[in-house]
Design an enzyme around this catalytic site. Sequence first.
Site, PDB file in Angstrom:
ATOM      1  N   LYS A   1      -6.745   3.654  -3.223  1.00 31.18           N
ATOM      2  CA  LYS A   1      -7.178   3.482  -1.784  1.00 31.18           C
ATOM      3  C   LYS A   1      -7.183   4.812  -1.365  1.00 31.18           C
ATOM      4  O   LYS A   1      -6.540   5.911  -1.580  1.00 31.18           O
ATOM      5  CB  LYS A   1      -6.227   2.723  -0.932  1.00 31.18           C
TER       6      LYS A   1
ATOM      7  N   ASP B   1       1.003  -1.242  -0.065  1.00 30.82           N
ATOM      8  CA  ASP B   1       0.055   0.236   0.110  1.00 30.82           C
ATOM      9  C   ASP B   1       0.924   1.329  -0.006  1.00 30.82           C
ATOM     10  O   ASP B   1       1.397   1.690   1.014  1.00 30.82           O
ATOM     11  CB  ASP B   1      -1.114   0.133   1.246  1.00 30.82           C
TER      12      ASP B   1
ATOM     13  N   LYS C   1     -10.138   0.679  -2.519  1.00 32.32           N
ATOM     14  CA  LYS C   1     -10.150   0.407  -1.082  1.00 32.32           C
ATOM     15  C   LYS C   1     -10.379   1.463  -0.374  1.00 32.32           C
ATOM     16  O   LYS C   1      -9.652   2.329  -0.061  1.00 32.32           O
ATOM     17  CB  LYS C   1      -8.880  -0.248  -0.780  1.00 32.32           C
TER      18      LYS C   1
END
Length: 257
Positions: free
Chosen positions: A166, A102, A198
């Site tokens: 995300k 991430d 996300k």
Amino acid sequence: MDTRELRVCAAVALSVLDLTNLKDDCTAKDIDDLCAKAFTGFGNTAAICIWPRFIAQARNILGADSLVKIATVVNFPSGDLEVAEVVAETQKAITDGADEIDLVIPYRKLIGGDEGAVSEMVRAVRAVIKAPVILKVILETGELKDMALIRTASSLAIAEGADFIKTSTGKVAVNATLEAADIMLQAIRDSGKNVGFKPAGGISTVKDARLYFRHVNAIMGEDWLMPSTFRFGASGLLNDILAVLSGEKSSEPTSDY
């Protein structure tokens, strides 16, 4: 929402949850506990999301072929590191056993008008990630604020090979919002690429989760809610999921929306 619908929603939320501990004071014992919590009597979470320093420990606990993936964070949470440093972070994380990276974009540079810095960062990290490891790109939408800028960040990340986009680090005042979700999902749909979404930060109840599920169903279709295309990044959501699946009452949606 009736009880049956709420239980179905809870079951789906469990299957797409990145169970997260990115607290500054996280300990090795906390990671032991997190790994255990990822497996429940109702099924397992999609992943755990942890600091890079705990990857090897988690891999030792979960084993090589775990159903629960290990996600970690790089350029986190500031987004201010140099590209070479972030690439090195990524390579070490993968060597230690991470399944998912991430990555925080240099969002402050983007706010200042430097789109190229975002493209360069995502491109460089993407270049050292090989399947089956996946790349989730964190836009920090609460700091970008402007919807046009969120759209730009989404498009830049998608163009450079993000597997997911995300919303947030969970470390700023405003994290996941439905407004940002709308923009990001539309960018994914319009790209025509197989990119996941996300939302992270501030999602703590099944009723919160349901709000996002409705948005996803409206924009992407009802067959899109699966771990390969949708995740929640959350720490407290699991408690409410388990309460609902155990027949207890769900909490009301949080005020973060």
